[in-house]
Write a protein that holds these residues in place. Structure first.
Motif, PDB file in Angstrom:
ATOM      1  N   ALA A  97       2.163   3.796  -7.042  1.00 24.55           N
ATOM      2  CA  ALA A  97       1.080   4.759  -6.289  1.00 24.55           C
ATOM      3  C   ALA A  97      -0.382   3.761  -6.431  1.00 24.55           C
ATOM      4  CB  ALA A  97       1.143   6.670  -6.593  1.00 24.55           C
ATOM      5  N   ASP A  98      -1.016   3.984  -5.048  1.00 23.06           N
ATOM      6  CA  ASP A  98      -1.783   2.573  -5.558  1.00 23.06           C
ATOM      7  C   ASP A  98      -2.794   2.744  -5.243  1.00 23.06           C
ATOM      8  OD1 ASP A  98      -3.314  -0.234  -4.755  1.00 23.06           O
ATOM      9  OD2 ASP A  98      -1.746  -0.915  -4.031  1.00 23.06           O
ATOM     10  N   PHE A  99      -4.363   3.933  -5.821  1.00 20.71           N
ATOM     11  CA  PHE A  99      -5.410   4.197  -5.072  1.00 20.71           C
ATOM     12  C   PHE A  99      -6.108   3.503  -5.001  1.00 20.71           C
ATOM     13  CE2 PHE A  99      -2.276   7.441  -7.171  1.00 20.71           C
ATOM     14  CZ  PHE A  99      -2.786   8.593  -6.116  1.00 20.71           C
ATOM     15  N   CYS A 100      -5.667   2.276  -4.800  1.00 18.42           N
ATOM     16  CA  CYS A 100      -6.859   0.787  -5.330  1.00 18.42           C
ATOM     17  C   CYS A 100      -7.311   0.062  -3.666  1.00 18.42           C
ATOM     18  CB  CYS A 100      -6.205  -1.043  -5.990  1.00 18.42           C
ATOM     19  SG  CYS A 100      -5.794  -0.582  -7.526  1.00 18.42           S
ATOM     20  N   TRP A 101      -8.766  -0.127  -3.934  1.00 18.25           N
ATOM     21  CA  TRP A 101      -9.285  -0.849  -1.957  1.00 18.25           C
ATOM     22  C   TRP A 101      -9.838  -2.315  -2.135  1.00 18.25           C
ATOM     23  CZ3 TRP A 101     -13.797   2.310   0.062  1.00 18.25           C
ATOM     24  CH2 TRP A 101     -14.841   2.112  -0.791  1.00 18.25           C
ATOM     25  N   VAL A 102     -10.654  -2.701  -1.412  1.00 15.68           N
ATOM     26  CA  VAL A 102     -11.242  -3.611  -2.086  1.00 15.68           C
ATOM     27  C   VAL A 102     -10.537  -5.027  -1.871  1.00 15.68           C
ATOM     28  CG1 VAL A 102     -12.840  -5.456  -1.927  1.00 15.68           C
ATOM     29  CG2 VAL A 102     -13.535  -2.659  -1.854  1.00 15.68           C
ATOM     30  N   TYR A 103     -10.833  -5.945  -3.201  1.00 12.30           N
ATOM     31  CA  TYR A 103      -9.556  -7.028  -3.350  1.00 12.30           C
ATOM     32  C   TYR A 103      -9.176  -7.030  -4.641  1.00 12.30           C
ATOM     33  CZ  TYR A 103     -12.510 -10.236   0.071  1.00 12.30           C
ATOM     34  OH  TYR A 103     -12.557 -10.764   0.941  1.00 12.30           O
ATOM     35  N   ALA A 104      -9.417  -6.160  -5.775  1.00 14.93           N
ATOM     36  CA  ALA A 104      -9.506  -6.311  -6.796  1.00 14.93           C
ATOM     37  C   ALA A 104      -8.249  -5.600  -7.302  1.00 14.93           C
ATOM     38  CB  ALA A 104     -10.510  -6.230  -8.302  1.00 14.93           C
ATOM     39  N   GLY A 105      -7.964  -4.654  -6.757  1.00 11.26           N
ATOM     40  CA  GLY A 105      -6.959  -3.595  -6.858  1.00 11.26           C
ATOM     41  C   GLY A 105      -5.574  -3.747  -5.542  1.00 11.26           C
ATOM     42  N   PRO A 106      -6.254  -3.769  -5.094  1.00 11.24           N
ATOM     43  CA  PRO A 106      -4.649  -4.034  -3.983  1.00 11.24           C
ATOM     44  C   PRO A 106      -4.413  -5.586  -3.877  1.00 11.24           C
ATOM     45  CG  PRO A 106      -7.152  -3.611  -2.819  1.00 11.24           C
ATOM     46  CD  PRO A 106      -7.376  -3.477  -4.278  1.00 11.24           C
ATOM     47  N   TYR A 107      -4.757  -6.761  -4.629  1.00 10.65           N
ATOM     48  CA  TYR A 107      -4.094  -7.880  -4.596  1.00 10.65           C
ATOM     49  C   TYR A 107      -2.618  -7.831  -5.475  1.00 10.65           C
ATOM     50  CZ  TYR A 107      -2.654 -12.460  -5.156  1.00 10.65           C
ATOM     51  OH  TYR A 107      -2.011 -13.773  -5.301  1.00 10.65           O
ATOM     52  N   CYS A 108      -3.696  -6.740  -7.077  1.00  8.58           N
ATOM     53  CA  CYS A 108      -2.898  -6.600  -8.124  1.00  8.58           C
ATOM     54  C   CYS A 108      -1.545  -6.077  -7.677  1.00  8.58           C
ATOM     55  CB  CYS A 108      -3.235  -5.555  -9.076  1.00  8.58           C
ATOM     56  SG  CYS A 108      -2.144  -4.616 -10.023  1.00  8.58           S
ATOM     57  N   GLY A 109      -1.444  -4.508  -7.009  1.00 14.05           N
ATOM     58  CA  GLY A 109      -0.460  -4.522  -6.171  1.00 14.05           C
ATOM     59  C   GLY A 109       0.195  -5.146  -5.263  1.00 14.05           C
ATOM     60  N   MET A 110       0.176  -5.398  -4.632  1.00  6.62           N
ATOM     61  CA  MET A 110       0.758  -6.873  -3.314  1.00  6.62           C
ATOM     62  C   MET A 110       1.737  -7.641  -4.081  1.00  6.62           C
ATOM     63  SD  MET A 110      -0.300  -9.723  -1.014  1.00  6.62           S
ATOM     64  CE  MET A 110       0.737 -11.102  -1.305  1.00  6.62           C
ATOM     65  N   MET A 127      -8.686  -8.889   8.528  1.00  2.87           N
ATOM     66  CA  MET A 127      -7.507 -10.353   8.601  1.00  2.87           C
ATOM     67  C   MET A 127      -7.903 -10.487   6.317  1.00  2.87           C
ATOM     68  SD  MET A 127      -6.430 -12.161  10.626  1.00  2.87           S
ATOM     69  CE  MET A 127      -6.179 -10.613  11.473  1.00  2.87           C
ATOM     70  N   ALA A 128      -8.881  -9.719   6.066  1.00  2.00           N
ATOM     71  CA  ALA A 128      -8.105  -9.754   4.662  1.00  2.00           C
ATOM     72  C   ALA A 128      -7.967  -8.519   4.279  1.00  2.00           C
ATOM     73  CB  ALA A 128      -9.980  -9.493   3.163  1.00  2.00           C
ATOM     74  N   PHE A 129      -7.610  -7.884   4.947  1.00  2.55           N
ATOM     75  CA  PHE A 129      -6.784  -6.319   4.473  1.00  2.55           C
ATOM     76  C   PHE A 129      -5.432  -7.052   5.062  1.00  2.55           C
ATOM     77  CE2 PHE A 129      -3.481  -2.899   5.505  1.00  2.55           C
ATOM     78  CZ  PHE A 129      -4.628  -2.003   4.232  1.00  2.55           C
ATOM     79  N   ASN A 130      -4.773  -7.942   5.821  1.00  2.85           N
ATOM     80  CA  ASN A 130      -2.894  -7.967   5.847  1.00  2.85           C
ATOM     81  C   ASN A 130      -2.685  -9.562   5.414  1.00  2.85           C
ATOM     82  OD1 ASN A 130      -2.271  -6.842   8.698  1.00  2.85           O
ATOM     83  ND2 ASN A 130      -4.738  -6.953   8.767  1.00  2.85           N
ATOM     84  N   SER A 131      -3.841  -9.985   4.767  1.00  2.00           N
ATOM     85  CA  SER A 131      -3.807 -10.942   3.580  1.00  2.00           C
ATOM     86  C   SER A 131      -3.482 -10.246   1.929  1.00  2.00           C
ATOM     87  CB  SER A 131      -4.562 -12.195   3.032  1.00  2.00           C
ATOM     88  OG  SER A 131      -5.223 -12.894   4.396  1.00  2.00           O
ATOM     89  N   LEU A 132      -4.245  -9.321   1.540  1.00  2.00           N
ATOM     90  CA  LEU A 132      -3.949  -8.814   0.240  1.00  2.00           C
ATOM     91  C   LEU A 132      -3.221  -8.055  -0.317  1.00  2.00           C
ATOM     92  CD1 LEU A 132      -7.909  -9.315  -0.733  1.00  2.00           C
ATOM     93  CD2 LEU A 132      -6.252 -10.764  -1.552  1.00  2.00           C
ATOM     94  N   ASN A 133      -2.751  -7.491   1.295  1.00  2.00           N
ATOM     95  CA  ASN A 133      -1.795  -5.778   1.131  1.00  2.00           C
ATOM     96  C   ASN A 133      -0.066  -6.113   1.812  1.00  2.00           C
ATOM     97  OD1 ASN A 133      -3.917  -3.639   0.352  1.00  2.00           O
ATOM     98  ND2 ASN A 133      -4.954  -4.618   1.289  1.00  2.00           N
ATOM     99  N   MET A 134       0.366  -7.126   1.903  1.00  2.00           N
ATOM    100  CA  MET A 134       1.902  -6.789   2.202  1.00  2.00           C
ATOM    101  C   MET A 134       2.439  -5.614   1.309  1.00  2.00           C
ATOM    102  SD  MET A 134       1.711 -11.124   3.921  1.00  2.00           S
ATOM    103  CE  MET A 134       0.827 -11.822   2.438  1.00  2.00           C
TER     104      MET A 134
END
Length: 409
Positions: free
Chosen positions: A14-27, A70-77
């Motif tokens: 359950a990923d409650f992260c946003w922007v850069y640091a958290g989302p890439y971890c989830g990816m 574009m950043a979102f689509n790169s870090l949240n696949m």
């Protein structure tokens, strides 16, 4: 039955992260096989959903639709999307239902934010006793600065990285997104370790991960140097404390550079031969490492006088063929065109429902076993029905009620 499934297959995040640091971890976890469900409000989405990473030619800022950043689509696949308004009790109740069927909960909000919503670790482990919770906050959950906000440049500054980055006669230089991505790797590593611990003991974990401390962990040898000799490490540009030459040299053309470093007298003799000045190896100013370091400015001038008249990629090839450590300083165009990266299939083509085919960076590893099949970053609320109906078992009436109350999209 699958052969060699991905290592985190069967794990749900359950990923409650946003922007850069958290989302890439989830990816990263998703690329290892976990099912990652990104939770965000439809009226307060992840900021990166609306951000492009280059200036547009339009006279005024162009609004970016929520699925096209574009950043979102790169870090949240490799994620699914659930929209929940966590300012409403109904949204928090649904989030807790999701926690009950998850293995990991991750956030990168300010310290205490999840607890204020009734979703702190103590509350969540009542719902699921072996839950693993990661908090990737700015300065950790404890201490006098725990409530402070922060982004990458702040973390780099406070963590000590900025002070030692830059040139001796200039100001500290801040890194940006790479600090976030480094902290993402650290967080993913900690989560995998917690999963291993749970498998061995049955116990969950609370992972209090400070992004500032993540930066400081990268300069441990500089901290040790200060502790041992009392000297504060200063900025050195591209130089090295002992080695010379060790720099980035200008090449022929506009903004073309090559990185070169020499670690021994033998390597320097090779360099002197390559640049057509073998006599430099016997020159008293450059005959050994200490002498080269003492006369580094003059040595850099001699080398750059030669490199400025030659093509960057030709230079890299010549140096490498001679056995020296050298590489071109590359921009985005160079990287996309790199034949080595192409041969390793570093770039993957992802079919995006709104943007069509996108060529994006894949995972920074190759693993034997099942290949990682990268999926496009989720559309906002794309998997609401799957999560609410299939995973959580809500009825049509309950889902419609949430929608009427504006809890979900």
């Amino acid at each position: 039955m699958e052969n060699n499934p991905l290592p985190l297959k069967g794990i749900r995040v359950a990923d409650f992260c946003w922007v850069y640091a958290g989302p890439y971890c989830g990816m990263l976890l998703g690329c290892l096989g976990a099912e990652v469900i990104k939770v965000e409000g439809h009226r307060r989405t992840d900021l990166l959903r609306h951000i492009v990473t280059w200036p547009l030619a339009d006279p005024a800022p162009t609004p970016v639709p929520p699925n096209q950043g574009m950043a979102f689509n790169s870090l949240n696949m490799n994620k699914k999307s659930l929209t929940l308004d966590l300012t409403k009790p109904e949204g928090v109740a649904i989030a807790k239902k999701l926690v009950a069927v998850s293995d990991i909960v991750a956030d990168n909000m300010r310290a205490g934010s999840m607890a204020r919503m009734g979703m702190g670790y103590d509350e969540l482990r009542k719902i699921k006793s072996d839950i693993i919770v990661l908090s990737l906050s700015s300065r950790g959950q404890q201490g006098p600065q725990k409530d402070y906000a922060g982004y990458a440049s702040i973390h780099h500054a406070i963590g000590g990285g900025a002070y030692v980055t830059g040139y001796p006669d200039d100001h500290p230089c801040h890194n940006m997104g790479d600090v976030d991505l480094m902290n993402s790797n650290t967080a993913a590593f900690a989560i995998v370790a917690a999963l291993y611990h749970r498998e061995k003991t049955g116990e969950g974990q609370f992972i209090d991960c400070s992004q500032v401390e993540g930066v400081t962990s990268l300069i441990g040898e500089l901290m040790l140097g200060y502790e041992m000799n009392g000297q504060i490490p200063e900025r050195m540009g591209n130089a090295h404390p002992q080695y010379a030459p060790h720099n980035v040299y200008q090449c022929w053309g506009v903004d073309r550079w090559i990185a070169l470093e020499v670690h021994s007298d033998e390597e320097f003799a090779v360099l002197a031969q390559v640049i057509g000045q073998p006599e430099l190896a016997a020159d008293a100013r450059f005959a050994d490492m200490a002498s080269r370091k003492k006369n580094e400015a003059e040595l850099d001038r001699i080398i750059e006088e030669w490199t400025r008249q030659r093509d960057r990629d030709w230079l890299a090839n010549e140096f490498c063929r001679a056995g020296l450590a050298a590489a071109p300083s590359r921009n985005g165009e160079d990287i996309y065109a790199d034949p080595h990266l192409r041969a390793r299939e570093v770039f993957v083509t992802v079919d995006h429902p709104e943007l069509g085919e996108l060529e994006l960076l894949g995972t920074p590893w190759k693993m034997s076993g099942d290949e990682v099949q990268l999926q496009h970053a989720p559309l906002l609320g794309e998997h609401n029905d799957y999560v609410l109906r299939e995973l959580l078992g809500l009825s049509d009436a309950e889902v419609n009620d949430l929608r009427q109350k504006d809890v979900i999209l």
